[in-house]
Write a protein that holds these residues in place. Structure first.
Motif, PDB file in Angstrom:
ATOM      1  N   MET A 116      -4.488  21.307  -2.331  1.00  0.00           N
ATOM      2  CA  MET A 116      -4.298  22.641  -2.885  1.00  0.00           C
ATOM      3  C   MET A 116      -3.912  22.551  -4.362  1.00  0.00           C
ATOM      4  SD  MET A 116      -0.790  23.407  -0.688  1.00  0.00           S
ATOM      5  CE  MET A 116      -0.721  25.149  -1.020  1.00  0.00           C
ATOM      6  N   TYR A 168       5.641  30.168   5.190  1.00  0.00           N
ATOM      7  CA  TYR A 168       5.742  29.159   4.130  1.00  0.00           C
ATOM      8  C   TYR A 168       4.696  28.058   4.334  1.00  0.00           C
ATOM      9  CZ  TYR A 168      10.216  31.550   4.286  1.00  0.00           C
ATOM     10  OH  TYR A 168      11.168  32.528   4.344  1.00  0.00           O
ATOM     11  N   HIS A 169       4.252  27.464   3.252  1.00  0.00           N
ATOM     12  CA  HIS A 169       3.330  26.328   3.402  1.00  0.00           C
ATOM     13  C   HIS A 169       4.060  25.099   3.923  1.00  0.00           C
ATOM     14  CE1 HIS A 169       1.087  28.578   0.072  1.00  0.00           C
ATOM     15  NE2 HIS A 169       0.399  28.715   1.164  1.00  0.00           N
ATOM     16  N   LEU A 170       5.335  25.026   3.575  1.00  0.00           N
ATOM     17  CA  LEU A 170       6.115  23.827   3.885  1.00  0.00           C
ATOM     18  C   LEU A 170       7.553  24.239   4.167  1.00  0.00           C
ATOM     19  CD1 LEU A 170       6.497  20.662   3.648  1.00  0.00           C
ATOM     20  CD2 LEU A 170       6.934  21.042   1.217  1.00  0.00           C
ATOM     21  N   ALA A 171       8.103  23.778   5.291  1.00  0.00           N
ATOM     22  CA  ALA A 171       9.527  24.005   5.559  1.00  0.00           C
ATOM     23  C   ALA A 171      10.160  22.665   5.886  1.00  0.00           C
ATOM     24  CB  ALA A 171       9.707  24.985   6.714  1.00  0.00           C
ATOM     25  N   LEU A 172      11.322  22.412   5.305  1.00  0.00           N
ATOM     26  CA  LEU A 172      11.945  21.093   5.443  1.00  0.00           C
ATOM     27  C   LEU A 172      13.425  21.206   5.793  1.00  0.00           C
ATOM     28  CD1 LEU A 172      10.387  19.484   2.244  1.00  0.00           C
ATOM     29  CD2 LEU A 172      10.104  18.568   4.561  1.00  0.00           C
ATOM     30  N   ASP A 173      13.874  20.350   6.693  1.00  0.00           N
ATOM     31  CA  ASP A 173      15.287  20.225   7.015  1.00  0.00           C
ATOM     32  C   ASP A 173      15.873  19.182   6.054  1.00  0.00           C
ATOM     33  OD1 ASP A 173      17.715  19.316   8.019  1.00  0.00           O
ATOM     34  OD2 ASP A 173      17.121  19.580  10.110  1.00  0.00           O
ATOM     35  N   ALA A 227      18.173  16.359   7.489  1.00  0.00           N
ATOM     36  CA  ALA A 227      17.541  15.241   8.207  1.00  0.00           C
ATOM     37  C   ALA A 227      16.630  14.442   7.283  1.00  0.00           C
ATOM     38  CB  ALA A 227      16.743  15.777   9.399  1.00  0.00           C
ATOM     39  N   ARG A 273      13.837  12.965  -0.652  1.00  0.00           N
ATOM     40  CA  ARG A 273      12.545  12.963   0.024  1.00  0.00           C
ATOM     41  C   ARG A 273      11.897  14.345  -0.012  1.00  0.00           C
ATOM     42  NH1 ARG A 273      10.230   8.799   2.715  1.00  0.00           N
ATOM     43  NH2 ARG A 273       8.022   9.341   2.804  1.00  0.00           N
ATOM     44  N   LEU A 295       2.782  17.372  -3.218  1.00  0.00           N
ATOM     45  CA  LEU A 295       1.887  18.459  -2.791  1.00  0.00           C
ATOM     46  C   LEU A 295       1.452  19.299  -3.983  1.00  0.00           C
ATOM     47  CD1 LEU A 295       3.076  20.142   0.522  1.00  0.00           C
ATOM     48  CD2 LEU A 295       0.910  19.032   0.036  1.00  0.00           C
ATOM     49  N   MET A 340      15.412   8.981   7.474  1.00  0.00           N
ATOM     50  CA  MET A 340      15.712   9.129   8.902  1.00  0.00           C
ATOM     51  C   MET A 340      14.956   8.067   9.710  1.00  0.00           C
ATOM     52  SD  MET A 340      13.660  12.755   9.254  1.00  0.00           S
ATOM     53  CE  MET A 340      14.290  13.160  10.872  1.00  0.00           C
ATOM     54  N   PHE A 387       6.317  21.287  13.226  1.00  0.00           N
ATOM     55  CA  PHE A 387       5.591  22.497  13.635  1.00  0.00           C
ATOM     56  C   PHE A 387       4.381  22.661  12.718  1.00  0.00           C
ATOM     57  CE2 PHE A 387       4.820  27.161  13.561  1.00  0.00           C
ATOM     58  CZ  PHE A 387       4.653  27.382  14.918  1.00  0.00           C
ATOM     59  N   HIS A 392      12.251  19.747  11.886  1.00  0.00           N
ATOM     60  CA  HIS A 392      12.557  19.025  10.649  1.00  0.00           C
ATOM     61  C   HIS A 392      11.524  19.321   9.575  1.00  0.00           C
ATOM     62  CE1 HIS A 392      14.579  16.155  13.617  1.00  0.00           C
ATOM     63  NE2 HIS A 392      15.525  16.800  12.972  1.00  0.00           N
ATOM     64  N   LEU A 393      10.299  19.586  10.030  1.00  0.00           N
ATOM     65  CA  LEU A 393       9.183  19.743   9.104  1.00  0.00           C
ATOM     66  C   LEU A 393       8.217  20.775   9.673  1.00  0.00           C
ATOM     67  CD1 LEU A 393       7.358  18.557   6.769  1.00  0.00           C
ATOM     68  CD2 LEU A 393       6.520  16.911   8.454  1.00  0.00           C
ATOM     69  N   ALA A 394       7.840  21.763   8.864  1.00  0.00           N
ATOM     70  CA  ALA A 394       6.801  22.712   9.286  1.00  0.00           C
ATOM     71  C   ALA A 394       5.749  22.754   8.194  1.00  0.00           C
ATOM     72  CB  ALA A 394       7.405  24.100   9.522  1.00  0.00           C
ATOM     73  N   LEU A 395       4.483  22.713   8.605  1.00  0.00           N
ATOM     74  CA  LEU A 395       3.387  22.618   7.627  1.00  0.00           C
ATOM     75  C   LEU A 395       2.281  23.609   7.932  1.00  0.00           C
ATOM     76  CD1 LEU A 395       3.139  18.727   7.583  1.00  0.00           C
ATOM     77  CD2 LEU A 395       3.604  20.123   5.557  1.00  0.00           C
ATOM     78  N   ASP A 396       1.750  24.216   6.895  1.00  0.00           N
ATOM     79  CA  ASP A 396       0.576  25.074   6.997  1.00  0.00           C
ATOM     80  C   ASP A 396      -0.651  24.169   6.811  1.00  0.00           C
ATOM     81  OD1 ASP A 396      -1.648  26.647   6.379  1.00  0.00           O
ATOM     82  OD2 ASP A 396      -0.461  28.164   5.340  1.00  0.00           O
ATOM     83  N   ALA A 431      -3.510  25.309   4.388  1.00  0.00           N
ATOM     84  CA  ALA A 431      -3.271  25.192   2.943  1.00  0.00           C
ATOM     85  C   ALA A 431      -3.087  23.728   2.536  1.00  0.00           C
ATOM     86  CB  ALA A 431      -2.043  26.003   2.546  1.00  0.00           C
ATOM     87  N   VAL A 432      -2.342  22.989   3.337  1.00  0.00           N
ATOM     88  CA  VAL A 432      -1.998  21.611   2.965  1.00  0.00           C
ATOM     89  C   VAL A 432      -3.156  20.656   3.271  1.00  0.00           C
ATOM     90  CG1 VAL A 432      -0.442  19.697   3.567  1.00  0.00           C
ATOM     91  CG2 VAL A 432       0.489  21.997   3.230  1.00  0.00           C
ATOM     92  N   ARG A 483      -3.508  15.487   4.743  1.00  0.00           N
ATOM     93  CA  ARG A 483      -2.225  15.457   4.045  1.00  0.00           C
ATOM     94  C   ARG A 483      -1.059  15.647   5.009  1.00  0.00           C
ATOM     95  NH1 ARG A 483      -1.463  15.039  -1.367  1.00  0.00           N
ATOM     96  NH2 ARG A 483       0.673  14.340  -1.619  1.00  0.00           N
ATOM     97  N   ILE A 494       2.046  13.030   5.381  1.00  0.00           N
ATOM     98  CA  ILE A 494       3.472  13.419   5.233  1.00  0.00           C
ATOM     99  C   ILE A 494       4.261  12.998   6.477  1.00  0.00           C
ATOM    100  CG2 ILE A 494       5.063  15.384   5.085  1.00  0.00           C
ATOM    101  CD1 ILE A 494       2.977  16.817   3.335  1.00  0.00           C
ATOM    102  N   ASP A 537       4.572   9.103   6.764  1.00  0.00           N
ATOM    103  CA  ASP A 537       5.535   8.618   5.765  1.00  0.00           C
ATOM    104  C   ASP A 537       6.972   8.878   6.213  1.00  0.00           C
ATOM    105  OD1 ASP A 537       3.484   7.821   4.192  1.00  0.00           O
ATOM    106  OD2 ASP A 537       3.805   9.269   2.588  1.00  0.00           O
ATOM    107  N   LEU A 538       7.204  10.097   6.709  1.00  0.00           N
ATOM    108  CA  LEU A 538       8.565  10.438   7.131  1.00  0.00           C
ATOM    109  C   LEU A 538       9.001   9.593   8.321  1.00  0.00           C
ATOM    110  CD1 LEU A 538       9.197  14.291   7.058  1.00  0.00           C
ATOM    111  CD2 LEU A 538      10.418  12.494   5.844  1.00  0.00           C
ATOM    112  N   ASP A 575       9.948   5.913   7.394  1.00  0.00           N
ATOM    113  CA  ASP A 575      11.029   5.735   6.412  1.00  0.00           C
ATOM    114  C   ASP A 575      12.150   4.847   6.897  1.00  0.00           C
ATOM    115  OD1 ASP A 575      10.533   6.771   4.062  1.00  0.00           O
ATOM    116  OD2 ASP A 575      11.974   8.408   4.152  1.00  0.00           O
TER     117      ASP A 575
END
Lengths: 196, 196
Positions: A1, A172-177, A180, A185, A193, B1, B120, B173-177, B180-181, B185, B189, B192-193, B196
């Motif tokens: 993107m 959202y395109h990306l959500a991160l904790d 954790a 990172r 991205l 993590m 997610f 911990h991680l949500a991705l569209d 879009a992404v 990719r 991501i 990689d996570l 780690d």
């Protein structure tokens, strides 16, 4: 993107502001956070503290609370007036240059742009409590209680002005904790991205 | 993590299954998706098709719908019975080896483990509609309608058994569209996570 703008929505105490700032530094683009408050204060004539509060938090969480706040500018409540000013400032910034914008419903305000990477940062209550005590110090109120109240008022504000659910992954395109994943990172995932 | 397990929750048509499978291949660990259905069918005596449906979808979306489905095994509804079997299979898998688990509320079932990366995957309706037509072909029903119905029934199932909101960013911990992404990719991501 291909992106030009990054919006960072965040839970209070999740480090979202730090992530926004450091991401912008890495990418050598401006980060609008306090600067946005300053612009809003300047244009509205209100103080920065008042603007910071009224441009992101409902006074009392609940659907209709915003409708009953004091009215003063052109028949609009102060909060509605600040919302329309803030919206215009954010649209202008996004038109002008690549930047990071922290909070203030920028994800919603810029949702029709295809060059905007929208990010949500959150962390569990324990990690956030640790962080706010470290950064803002102790108060009479337990940190967990402060956080839950802030979350509630921020979510109510977001829902009132956007009619969307704050923190819903699909927004959202990306959500991160950040608790954790780690702040560093999070920054590297976002910058990667953005630069793609 | 430090992680050993990856759970992938996903909107129908978002490519979450493909992401899970390819992530597992990259990491050279097993991916449990159809294999989980097979185990569940074997242990319950039900068919794979029935199990696939009953282990992830509410019959009628709505809070109490699951309470009124036919009862048959030890006084439990079939769905409650499958839920308890599925829960145990997932706990056992997570104890045994590193793996990717797609769907089936594994994020909730494994939420007390500290070595589990919860993901997610979602995408906008248009991108998902394109994808399901490409993969599953056309049907009498419009793809958008099929998607919204699947989403609704999956969300209702999740909420009923976990008492959490499906797709709420804070649960992962991680949500991705993925629209879009991009699928590739998303995979990089996650790997990689994990590494780690």
């Amino acid at each position: 993107m291909k992106n030009r703008i990054i919006t960072i929505s965040r839970e209070f105490g999740s480090g979202g502001r730090t992530i926004g700032k450091q991401t912008a530094e890495m990418l050598r683009i401006p980060c609008y956070d306090q600067e946005l408050i300053r612009k809003l204060a300047e244009q509205s004539g209100f103080t920065q503290d008042y603007v910071a509060e009224e441009s992101e938090y409902s006074e009392h969480p609940g659907w209709f609370s915003n409708a009953f706040t004091g009215r003063s500018v052109n028949g609009l409540s102060n909060q509605d007036y600040l919302w329309s000013l803030q919206r215009q400032i954010i649209l202008d910034l996004a038109d002008k240059e690549s930047c990071v914008i922290v909070g203030r419903c920028a994800d919603y305000i810029l949702k029709d742009r295809s060059d905007c990477l929208t990010v949500f940062i959150h962390a569990d209550l324990e990690k956030r409590a640790e962080r706010i005590v470290k950064i803002y110090g102790e108060t009479d109120q337990l940190p967990q209680k402060r956080l839950l109240e802030k979350d509630k008022r921020r979510a109510a504000f977001y829902q009132f002005y956007t009619d969307m659910k704050w923190g819903q992954a699909q927004n959202y395109h990306l959500a991160l904790d950040s608790g954790a994943v780690g702040i560093e990172r999070c920054i590297s995932i976002i910058t990667d991205l953005f630069s793609d």
